[in-house]
Design a protein around this motif. Sequence first.
Motif, PDB file in Angstrom:
ATOM      1  N   ALA A 226       0.827  -1.330   0.078  1.00  0.00           N
ATOM      2  CA  ALA A 226       0.058   0.049  -0.110  1.00  0.00           C
ATOM      3  C   ALA A 226       0.868   1.307   0.101  1.00  0.00           C
ATOM      4  O   ALA A 226       2.217   1.337   0.327  1.00  0.00           O
ATOM      5  N   GLY A 227       0.225   2.503  -0.244  1.00  0.00           N
ATOM      6  CA  GLY A 227       1.039   3.519  -0.040  1.00  0.00           C
ATOM      7  C   GLY A 227       0.562   4.327   1.139  1.00  0.00           C
ATOM      8  O   GLY A 227      -0.537   4.553   1.364  1.00  0.00           O
ATOM      9  N   PHE A 228       1.658   4.886   1.673  1.00  0.00           N
ATOM     10  CA  PHE A 228       1.379   5.610   2.856  1.00  0.00           C
ATOM     11  C   PHE A 228       1.676   7.136   2.818  1.00  0.00           C
ATOM     12  O   PHE A 228       2.957   7.512   2.190  1.00  0.00           O
ATOM     13  N   LYS A 229       0.912   8.065   3.312  1.00  0.00           N
ATOM     14  CA  LYS A 229       1.193   9.335   3.312  1.00  0.00           C
ATOM     15  C   LYS A 229       1.968   9.776   4.141  1.00  0.00           C
ATOM     16  O   LYS A 229       2.038   9.749   5.491  1.00  0.00           O
ATOM     17  N   VAL A 230       3.199  10.487   4.019  1.00  0.00           N
ATOM     18  CA  VAL A 230       4.099  11.097   5.057  1.00  0.00           C
ATOM     19  C   VAL A 230       4.122  12.377   4.943  1.00  0.00           C
ATOM     20  O   VAL A 230       3.774  13.316   4.119  1.00  0.00           O
ATOM     21  N   ASP A 231       3.890  12.812   6.379  1.00  0.00           N
ATOM     22  CA  ASP A 231       3.911  14.331   6.566  1.00  0.00           C
ATOM     23  C   ASP A 231       5.023  15.218   6.552  1.00  0.00           C
ATOM     24  O   ASP A 231       6.055  14.899   7.246  1.00  0.00           O
ATOM     25  N   LEU A 232       5.132  15.993   5.380  1.00  0.00           N
ATOM     26  CA  LEU A 232       6.215  16.554   5.008  1.00  0.00           C
ATOM     27  C   LEU A 232       6.713  17.722   6.106  1.00  0.00           C
ATOM     28  O   LEU A 232       7.707  17.885   6.401  1.00  0.00           O
ATOM     29  N   ASN A 233       5.607  18.135   6.675  1.00  0.00           N
ATOM     30  CA  ASN A 233       6.063  19.260   7.898  1.00  0.00           C
ATOM     31  C   ASN A 233       6.577  18.415   9.097  1.00  0.00           C
ATOM     32  O   ASN A 233       7.348  19.367   9.908  1.00  0.00           O
ATOM     33  N   SER A 234       6.674  17.173   9.039  1.00  0.00           N
ATOM     34  CA  SER A 234       7.550  16.736  10.177  1.00  0.00           C
ATOM     35  C   SER A 234       8.873  16.260  10.162  1.00  0.00           C
ATOM     36  O   SER A 234       9.703  15.876  10.790  1.00  0.00           O
ATOM     37  N   MET A 235       9.330  16.910   8.574  1.00  0.00           N
ATOM     38  CA  MET A 235      10.702  16.684   8.342  1.00  0.00           C
ATOM     39  C   MET A 235      11.533  17.854   8.102  1.00  0.00           C
ATOM     40  O   MET A 235      10.755  18.925   7.841  1.00  0.00           O
ATOM     41  N   ALA A 236      12.865  17.664   8.652  1.00  0.00           N
ATOM     42  CA  ALA A 236      13.720  18.828   8.380  1.00  0.00           C
ATOM     43  C   ALA A 236      14.677  18.540   7.218  1.00  0.00           C
ATOM     44  O   ALA A 236      15.437  17.803   7.456  1.00  0.00           O
ATOM     45  N   LEU A 237      14.422  19.277   6.221  1.00  0.00           N
ATOM     46  CA  LEU A 237      15.088  18.900   4.939  1.00  0.00           C
ATOM     47  C   LEU A 237      16.018  20.083   4.670  1.00  0.00           C
ATOM     48  O   LEU A 237      15.885  21.200   4.616  1.00  0.00           O
ATOM     49  N   GLY A 238      17.680  19.611   4.554  1.00  0.00           N
ATOM     50  CA  GLY A 238      18.541  20.548   4.345  1.00  0.00           C
ATOM     51  C   GLY A 238      19.011  20.860   2.780  1.00  0.00           C
ATOM     52  O   GLY A 238      18.721  19.759   2.403  1.00  0.00           O
TER      53      GLY A 238
END
Length: 238
Positions: A226-238
Amino acid sequence: MRERKEMVKHSKRYKEIQKLLEPNKSYTLAEAVETLKKGPSAKFDESVEVALKVGVDPKKSDQQVRSTVFLPHGTGKTIRVVVLAKGDKAKEALDAGADEAGDKELIEKIKGGWTDFDAVIATPDMMREVGKLGKVLGPRGLMPAPKAGTVTTDVKKAVEDLKKGKIEFKVDKSGVINNFVGKLSFSRENLVENIESLLSAISKSKPATSKGQFMQSLFISSTMGAGFKVDLNSMALG
């Protein structure tokens, strides 16, 4: 006449996967990977893939998103590399681990429909001939390009990089970047680190002309899962 309602039958595996899904839930990346790994296993080691929707207009040449990144834990796949080069450069490529290397004969072989490879590297002097392979390589996203490091005179480094886990990412016509990031057998930590490395590289490739939110939605899935949606706001991307 009595209406007949056909029942849709789903496999046991499908039903088990559906039990893992929580409607409308967004997961942290670690949660999504962990839940994905809990799913019923297939009869092979599934690939893990990401689908990232980005805020660009792919029709505009100044809003293309395309580059490369090293996945710290590799892809888990055996990458079959073809190098289109002449003489010493073809030999150099084979010595570095290329699966096939050559010029006219290899080009004719590909033109004839042979596509048993995952990546194509070409030296600059071959690009005029390589252009004739557009109908074969283009639809598969395999046309060599300088931005991807696949048009180069340093064929040794290019082959070794691809074999070690260097991948290319590119936005498609619908504004989505799809990439595999490893195997389901990888540890949760390794999958998370691979995905974070990919997302960080994509973030750094944001076109200057892209307005508003760049990364808009992210889903991760396995080949048969299945596909799982990831909360992008929970990630710190540099």
